[in-house]
Design a protein around this motif. Structure first.
Motif, PDB file in Angstrom:
ATOM      1  N   THR A 119       0.805  -1.229   0.000  1.00  0.00           N
ATOM      2  CA  THR A 119       0.000   0.000   0.000  1.00  0.00           C
ATOM      3  C   THR A 119       0.834   1.273   0.000  1.00  0.00           C
ATOM      4  O   THR A 119       0.326   2.348  -0.279  1.00  0.00           O
ATOM      5  N   GLY A 120       2.121   1.159   0.372  1.00  0.00           N
ATOM      6  CA  GLY A 120       2.959   2.350   0.467  1.00  0.00           C
ATOM      7  C   GLY A 120       2.786   3.115   1.766  1.00  0.00           C
ATOM      8  O   GLY A 120       3.315   4.210   1.931  1.00  0.00           O
ATOM      9  N   LEU A 121       2.054   2.557   2.700  1.00  0.00           N
ATOM     10  CA  LEU A 121       1.804   3.237   3.970  1.00  0.00           C
ATOM     11  C   LEU A 121       3.061   3.210   4.849  1.00  0.00           C
ATOM     12  O   LEU A 121       3.651   2.154   5.050  1.00  0.00           O
ATOM     13  N   THR A 122       3.419   4.380   5.349  1.00  0.00           N
ATOM     14  CA  THR A 122       4.597   4.497   6.206  1.00  0.00           C
ATOM     15  C   THR A 122       4.175   4.541   7.668  1.00  0.00           C
ATOM     16  O   THR A 122       3.336   5.354   8.058  1.00  0.00           O
ATOM     17  N   THR A 156       2.700  10.570   0.756  1.00  0.00           N
ATOM     18  CA  THR A 156       1.477   9.823   1.028  1.00  0.00           C
ATOM     19  C   THR A 156       1.666   8.374   0.586  1.00  0.00           C
ATOM     20  O   THR A 156       2.528   8.080  -0.248  1.00  0.00           O
ATOM     21  N   PRO A 157       0.849   7.470   1.104  1.00  0.00           N
ATOM     22  CA  PRO A 157       0.954   6.074   0.679  1.00  0.00           C
ATOM     23  C   PRO A 157       0.909   5.941  -0.845  1.00  0.00           C
ATOM     24  O   PRO A 157       1.674   5.186  -1.439  1.00  0.00           O
ATOM     25  N   GLN A 158       0.019   6.705  -1.459  1.00  0.00           N
ATOM     26  CA  GLN A 158      -0.123   6.612  -2.909  1.00  0.00           C
ATOM     27  C   GLN A 158       1.173   6.992  -3.615  1.00  0.00           C
ATOM     28  O   GLN A 158       1.596   6.342  -4.573  1.00  0.00           O
ATOM     29  N   LYS A 159       1.826   8.066  -3.131  1.00  0.00           N
ATOM     30  CA  LYS A 159       3.062   8.499  -3.782  1.00  0.00           C
ATOM     31  C   LYS A 159       4.197   7.518  -3.528  1.00  0.00           C
ATOM     32  O   LYS A 159       5.022   7.270  -4.405  1.00  0.00           O
ATOM     33  N   VAL A 160       4.248   6.981  -2.311  1.00  0.00           N
ATOM     34  CA  VAL A 160       5.300   6.018  -2.001  1.00  0.00           C
ATOM     35  C   VAL A 160       5.126   4.773  -2.869  1.00  0.00           C
ATOM     36  O   VAL A 160       6.074   4.263  -3.464  1.00  0.00           O
ATOM     37  N   ARG A 161       3.887   4.310  -2.967  1.00  0.00           N
ATOM     38  CA  ARG A 161       3.614   3.121  -3.778  1.00  0.00           C
ATOM     39  C   ARG A 161       3.991   3.377  -5.235  1.00  0.00           C
ATOM     40  O   ARG A 161       4.594   2.524  -5.894  1.00  0.00           O
ATOM     41  N   ALA A 162       3.638   4.559  -5.734  1.00  0.00           N
ATOM     42  CA  ALA A 162       3.958   4.888  -7.131  1.00  0.00           C
ATOM     43  C   ALA A 162       5.474   4.922  -7.336  1.00  0.00           C
ATOM     44  O   ALA A 162       5.984   4.440  -8.352  1.00  0.00           O
ATOM     45  N   ALA A 163       6.189   5.476  -6.360  1.00  0.00           N
ATOM     46  CA  ALA A 163       7.653   5.544  -6.482  1.00  0.00           C
ATOM     47  C   ALA A 163       8.255   4.142  -6.458  1.00  0.00           C
ATOM     48  O   ALA A 163       9.220   3.850  -7.168  1.00  0.00           O
ATOM     49  N   MET A 164       7.673   3.269  -5.647  1.00  0.00           N
ATOM     50  CA  MET A 164       8.170   1.890  -5.595  1.00  0.00           C
ATOM     51  C   MET A 164       7.931   1.189  -6.925  1.00  0.00           C
ATOM     52  O   MET A 164       8.791   0.454  -7.422  1.00  0.00           O
ATOM     53  N   LYS A 165       6.753   1.433  -7.494  1.00  0.00           N
ATOM     54  CA  LYS A 165       6.444   0.794  -8.774  1.00  0.00           C
ATOM     55  C   LYS A 165       7.340   1.330  -9.884  1.00  0.00           C
ATOM     56  O   LYS A 165       7.804   0.575 -10.742  1.00  0.00           O
ATOM     57  N   ALA A 166       7.592   2.640  -9.834  1.00  0.00           N
ATOM     58  CA  ALA A 166       8.414   3.256 -10.878  1.00  0.00           C
ATOM     59  C   ALA A 166       9.809   2.650 -10.871  1.00  0.00           C
ATOM     60  O   ALA A 166      10.431   2.476 -11.921  1.00  0.00           O
TER      61      ALA A 166
END
Lengths: 288, 159, 748
Positions: free
Chosen positions: C616-619, C735-745
């Motif tokens: 989820t990208g949640l920190t 945010t979780p969404q941005k972290v998740r997107a960065a991980m996917k990228a």
């Protein structure tokens, strides 16, 4: 604004049916008062339902099913050990609505009638197969919970109609449910995505399931394909992956301040898996 | 706009006031009853500064109409101490420096008391989740949590 | 206590007594801004713009005025014309003129006999707008073809040919940048962005203003600075400052956001129009978020040269910040603070202050410093990882010390950065093992601390107790620290001192409680005031003993003969002297006013451990450590409280807090449900270490502790997330969404 303290559902329906301007029913008030405060809704008539006999009652019938009054606040659901044993997913959904303080007021019925696709208590009710009894000028009718919301802020209730009771079916054996939502904070947040799973086992095999998603469409969804993905399985990895794929596929969210469509679609699958595992564990007799 | 006559018991005292039906219990306590210890931080039930007990249930008084309090019992921060004797929570908040500006403090004390009345031996996690609806911007919550845990311990010893 | 051996020389300083205002604040008795009411009082409400940028064609207030119970309506037409500079900015922000400049900009205000009536009247005011194109993001606002927010707003610092929304420009530095970068083994350059956040004090702005046709007025208001309120209200309304008396209430948080005016002049203008009836205005939370003090947002390029051993060779920063529709983004402060922890021979700073269609930014805890730190500290961490260097060691290697020239110019006096980093290295949190999806981040932070205009009086009562009058509102326990210092200095019990925060009629001008100055500046002035009283008490004792005043010294709360030649007299206590002061020469008091010299800067360093949910990208914050130089902790509990509170505000800024605007330029999250400040269940305990490198410029070594702590969390958490996920987030909030997107990228 006229404040009415109704003493029967029929009276409440009559006042609402005859009112000319904006009408709101008041149970817990945690949505209505916020809307009034923000000037979004300025009711001409506010009809308080809490003086109607039975609205604060929570009853398990002889067949194991439940009747929950429209003014029973979340805190009382959580305090009822029998309900928590039968429908932990329904209770945990309601308990995620707002703070401890909000739990002292907010109700299942209000959360449902607010019509938010992100309402935390609704997916649990939908997965449970709950229904509502609606009282109106023309008498009463019963409707599945998933048919109550018709869009953001909209419901299937006609003018003068109001919900007079929520009914939960008997839980039965070897069954469990769970609700999970995703939010950036641990509390005090609106679901980016919510997911409830209710299932029944025969041995290790899932024989019945209902999966519901919140905040991924204009209304809370009942996703038959997601349930089909796990029925007949032991919730092995392949079934979980199929469940996640079905949940993500069913999700048709918008992008807004709480999350992008892409992210919500992804999280729908993640939550479906996690909620299914919890429900499965509960059906196996886990206490959590 | 006709006003409603409301009769309640506030901190043990019989209280009557006239309320516009649009006024919240918070408005009524502050403006009609003269009890300004209960604070408004948001008006939307998101900050907990207006926490009171209504018939023994912890609520946000901004999410209750004044007229709904008719015939009910309300307990506010002003009723928490018994005479000169502070409630252990109040004392522990001072001792632990669990307040900086003090604005959220009344609501947190009322909420924490409701927790300890129900659960005399909460874990740190239970305290944190119970108080999640009480925002504090000054302290980072650390000293608040410690004060609540310490007050709970003292109350258990006394019990 | 954390600092054994350091506080033994003091009787009270360094102890943790109950705060003097504690009882009032745990019983609901303390009176905050909205708790004041007066006979005949009216209630105000404000009409605000729904548009980000629009011309006001017409305002029709007739229906509102006709409503029974409405006593006054004001618009900009009720304000004086011809103001200039910051006075004009304040007036324009208080009430829109020809144009509305942001969603929430005040357009008109009403006073009526009840709040509900005033709100109803506001809804009856009709405004015709011509909606104009708007711009929100700083990188959009600086474009040459961006909508022009205000012609002629640029000051003389802006070179010819700059884009129209650039209103201030700065460049400064020293050394040979080119040679510095050439000497580096690794040169990296990245762009970082921070979003606007709000101070988020829980108490909304509130005031009661009263002003008659004689232009004499009074105000009760929650503020960090009553003299600032007076000065600004008078400037905006064209009044004489001494005719307005401003009394500060208790204050429910400020963090810089209550150092300026918003609706306060409206209450005075309404009162004057309503024949002098007092007018109370209390903002709603959404008004607070839409129309009061957010921070600036920033877009920042940083370039750093580093040798293989971690030595910094050169650094350059180019920061663009918008502070709303008015000049004043703290881009200068951000530039000053960004490289401050590092010894640099070649450094260049460039800054742009840019207008955008947002509310006028106000100060927020170490204004600018968190943004600068996010950019600089993030890049340093990235380079440490690339070179395989320990981030604490690299900070130590390059740490500024006493006598070093700071990155922004002045030489540092006594500072404690090295001591802070030593304490970090020795802390047990760094030895905690990290599991899967977990990461650790380290960052430094800096704030200058501040003196400011200060005026303090003290006097001794006939029973020997002491009252101190200060002009700095107590926002987090300063009454306790001031009482401790005065009691220590006089040699009397802590309980014998009462510190009062007084209204503008009682003292000379005081700057607000801001810049971490109250304990330093009011404290120093209180001690110097006390010195006068001590001198006078010694003189009275000398008179009685018939000896030379110079032969009397003050010790242990009493006048004592100094040395063998002074004669043998028993000590004369403060109570004894005070008891007969009526016969020995009258009241004994002391007063001091100055711009106190000797400000001591404060460095801190934080270490955070996080765990990121890979799906989820949640920190989640697992552990958090704050280490900061306090100079001297007068009341360690409140010092820790400042460290913890600052850190958690920084955590909020790093992870979830941001102003979210829609395409229409309207703020989408003006309630606490969606403006996500950290809640109790989001956090662990916040560990603190108080480092004490005493400030030689203060009698007890105080530096000031409020600001620095908000600075390191932003980059520290970014670095911890990097370690946990391999992804580097360069745009807050994470945010979780941005972290998740960065991980996917990075996976793809």
């Amino acid at each position: 604004m006229n404040y009415h303290l109704a003493t029967s559902f029929e009276e409440a329906a009559r006042i609402a049916a005859n009112a000319g301007g904006t009408t709101r029913f008041l149970a817990g008030g945690t949505d209505v008062l916020v809307q009034m405060r923000a000037g979004m809704v300025l009711p001409d008539d506010l009809i308080d339902l809490k003086a109607i006999p039975g609205t604060d009652a929570m009853t398990q019938l002889a067949d194991g099913s439940w009747q929950i009054g429209v003014a029973v606040p979340g805190a009382r659901l959580g305090a009822n050990a029998d309900l928590c044993r039968d429908w932990p997913g329904v209770v945990e959904g309601m308990e995620l609505v707002g703070s401890t303080q909000v739990q002292g007021r907010a109700t299942l019925t209000g959360n449902l009638c607010n019509g938010s696709p992100a309402a935390d208590s609704v997916p649990g009710l939908v997965a449970a197969g709950a229904t509502v009894v609606i009282t109106g000028p023309e008498g009463s009718r019963e409707l599945p919970v998933e048919e109550v919301p018709t869009g953001p802020g909209k419901t299937a209730l006609n003018k003068g109609e109001l919900i007079s009771e929520i009914r939960l079916p008997a839980r039965g054996d070897n069954a469990g449910d769970a609700y999970l939502r995703f939010t950036p904070r641990t509390e005090m947040d609106i679901a980016v995505v919510g997911c409830a799973v209710s299932l029944r086992l025969d041995g290790d095999k899932i024989v019945e399931a209902r999966v519901s998603l919140g905040a991924v469409a204009p209304t809370v969804l009942l996703v038959a394909e997601a349930a089909d993905a796990i029925i007949g399985t032991t919730l092995d990895d392949a079934a979980l992956d199929a469940l996640a794929a079905a949940a993500s596929k069913a999700a048709k969210p918008i992008s807004d301040k709480r999350g992008s469509a892409e992210y919500r679609i992804e999280i729908a699958g993640v939550l479906a898996k996690r909620a299914a595992k919890i429900a499965y564990g509960r059906a196996k007799g886990d206490n959590k | 706009m006709s006003k409603h006559h409301v009769t309640t018991t506030v901190n043990g005292d019989a209280v009557e006031f006239l309320a516009d039906p649009r006024e919240t219990l918070l408005d009524c306590l502050r403006d009609h009853v003269g009890l300004t210890g209960t604070k408004e931080g948001c008006g939307t039930g998101d900050c907990g500064a207006c926490s009171v007990e209504l018939d023994g249930t912890l609520v946000c008084s901004c999410l209750v109409l004044g007229v709904e309090a008719n015939g009910k019992t309300v307990n506010t921060i002003e009723g928490m101490a018994s005479g000169d004797a502070l409630h252990p929570l109040q004392r522990k908040f001072i001792e632990h420096a669990a307040l900086q500006c003090g604005f959220c403090t009344p609501g947190i004390l009322v909420a924490a008391k409701a927790l300890l009345d129900k659960n005399p031996d909460p874990t740190e996690e239970e305290v944190r989740y119970w108080l999640a609806g009480n925002l504090c911007r000054c302290t980072g919550y650390d000293k608040i949590i410690r004060a609540v845990m310490d007050a709970a311990a003292e109350l258990r010893e006394a019990a | 206590m954390a600092k054994d051996g350091l506080n033994t020389e003091f009787r009270l300083v360094g102890t943790r007594p109950n705060r003097p205002d504690g009882l009032d604040k745990v019983t609901g008795r303390a009176r905050y801004g909205a708790d004041f009411s007066l006979p005949g009082m009216l209630h105000g409400a404000v009409l605000r713009s729904p548009h980000a940028h629009a011309k006001i064609l017409k305002i029709d207030t007739s229906k509102a005025e006709a409503l029974d119970g409405v006593k006054a309506v004001v618009t900009r037409a009720d304000f004086p014309e011809g103001l200039e500079g910051e006075d004009w900015n304040l007036q324009e922000n208080t009430m829109a003129g020809d144009k509305v400049l942001y969603d929430g900009h005040a357009v008109a205000a009403v006073a009526a006999t009840s709040k509900l009536l005033a709100e109803e009247a506001v809804r009856l005011i009709e405004v015709e707008y011509e909606v104009l194109p708007h711009v929100i993001d700083v990188d959009d606002a600086i474009k040459p073809d961006a909508p022009v927010i205000r012609e002629g707003a640029s000051d003389a610092s802006v070179p010819e040919g700059m884009p129209p929304n650039v209103v201030r420009y700065m460049e400064f530095g020293r050394g040979d940048l080119e040679a510095g970068f050439a000497a580096a083994d690794l040169v990296r350059e990245n762009t970082y962005k921070t979003e606007a956040t709000h101070q988020g004090y829980i108490e909304p702005h509130a005031c009661v203003g009263q002003m008659g046709s004689d232009a004499k007025g009074e105000m009760w208001v929650c503020t960090q600075g009553q003299w600032f309120i007076r000065k600004m209200c008078c400037a905006v309304l064209g009044l004489e400052a001494s005719q307005l008396r401003v009394t500060p209430s208790e204050i429910g948080g400020g963090f810089g956001g209550k150092t300026t005016i918003f609706m306060e002049p409206l209450s005075l203008a309404l009162s004057r129009k309503a024949n002098g009836r007092p007018v109370k205005i209390v903002m709603s939370r959404s008004e607070v978020l839409r129309a009061t003090g957010p921070t600036a947002s920033g877009s920042m390029d940083v370039k750093i040269g580093m040798k293989k051993d971690g030595t910094l060779t050169a650094a350059r920063a180019e920061f663009r910040m918008q502070g709303g529709a008015f000049p004043g983004a703290p881009v200068d402060m951000a530039l000053y603070c960004g490289f401050a922890p590092y010894k640099l021979d070649a450094v260049e700073h460039v800054g742009y202050d840019v207008l955008a269609n947002r509310p006028k930014c106000a100060a927020y805890r170490a204004p600018g410093s968190p943004m600068g730190a996010f950019a600089v500290e993030s890049l340093i961490d990235e380079m440490c990882r690339e070179l395989g260097l320990d981030p604490v060691e690299v900070r130590m290697k390059n740490a500024v010390r006493e006598g070093d020239q700071s990155s922004y110019g002045p030489k540092f006096g006594s500072i404690g950065l090295v001591e802070v980093l030593e304490a970090v290295k020795g802390h047990s949190n760094l030895a905690e093992p990290l599991g899967p999806n977990q990461g650790r981040g380290v960052a430094s932070g800096y704030w200058f601390n501040h003196n400011g205009e200060t005026s303090v009086s003290m006097s001794i009562a006939a029973d020997g107790t002491v009252q101190v009058s200060v002009g700095t509102p107590d926002i987090g326990g300063s009454r306790a620290s001031l009482s401790l210092m005065v009691a220590e200095h006089l040699g009397i019990p802590y309980e014998d001192v009462r510190v009062n925060v007084v209204e503008t009629g009682s003292l000379g001008e005081n700057e607000p409680t801001h810049g971490s100055r109250a304990t330093f500046a009011s404290g120093k002035a209180a001690i110097l005031s006390t010195d006068q009283a001590i001198k006078e008490m010694c003189r009275r004792a000398a008179n009685e003993w018939g000896i030379d005043p110079e032969a009397v010294e003050w010790a242990d709360g009493a006048a004592q003969p100094a040395g063998p030649n002074a004669g043998k007299f028993p000590p004369m206590s403060i109570k004894e002297i005070a008891g007969k002061m009526g016969e020995t020469g009258g009241p004994i008091s002391g007063h001091h006013e100055s711009l106190p010299e000797g400000v001591g800067a404060s460095f801190g360093a934080h270490v955070v451990d996080v765990e990121v949910d890979p799906e989820t990208g949640l920190t989640k914050i697992l552990r958090y450590l704050v280490v900061q130089d306090a100079g001297r902790a007068i009341h360690p509990s409140y010092v820790e409280g400042q460290y913890q509170g600052g850190a958690v505000q920084g955590i909020g800024w790093a992870l979830n807090e941001e102003y979210i605007y829609g395409e229409d330029g309207r703020l989408q999250n003006p309630i606490f449900l969606d403006y996500r400040i950290p809640v109790a269940s989001d956090l662990p305990m916040i560990d603190t270490v108080i480092v004490e490198v005493p400030n030689p410029g203060h009698p007890y070594g105080v530096r000031g502790v409020g600001e620095t702590g908000i600075t390191p969390p932003l980059p520290a958490i970014a670095s911890a997330i990097h370690q946990a996920t391999g992804a580097r987030l360069r745009h807050l909030p994470m945010t979780p969404q941005k972290v998740r997107a960065a991980m996917k990228a990075q996976d793809s």
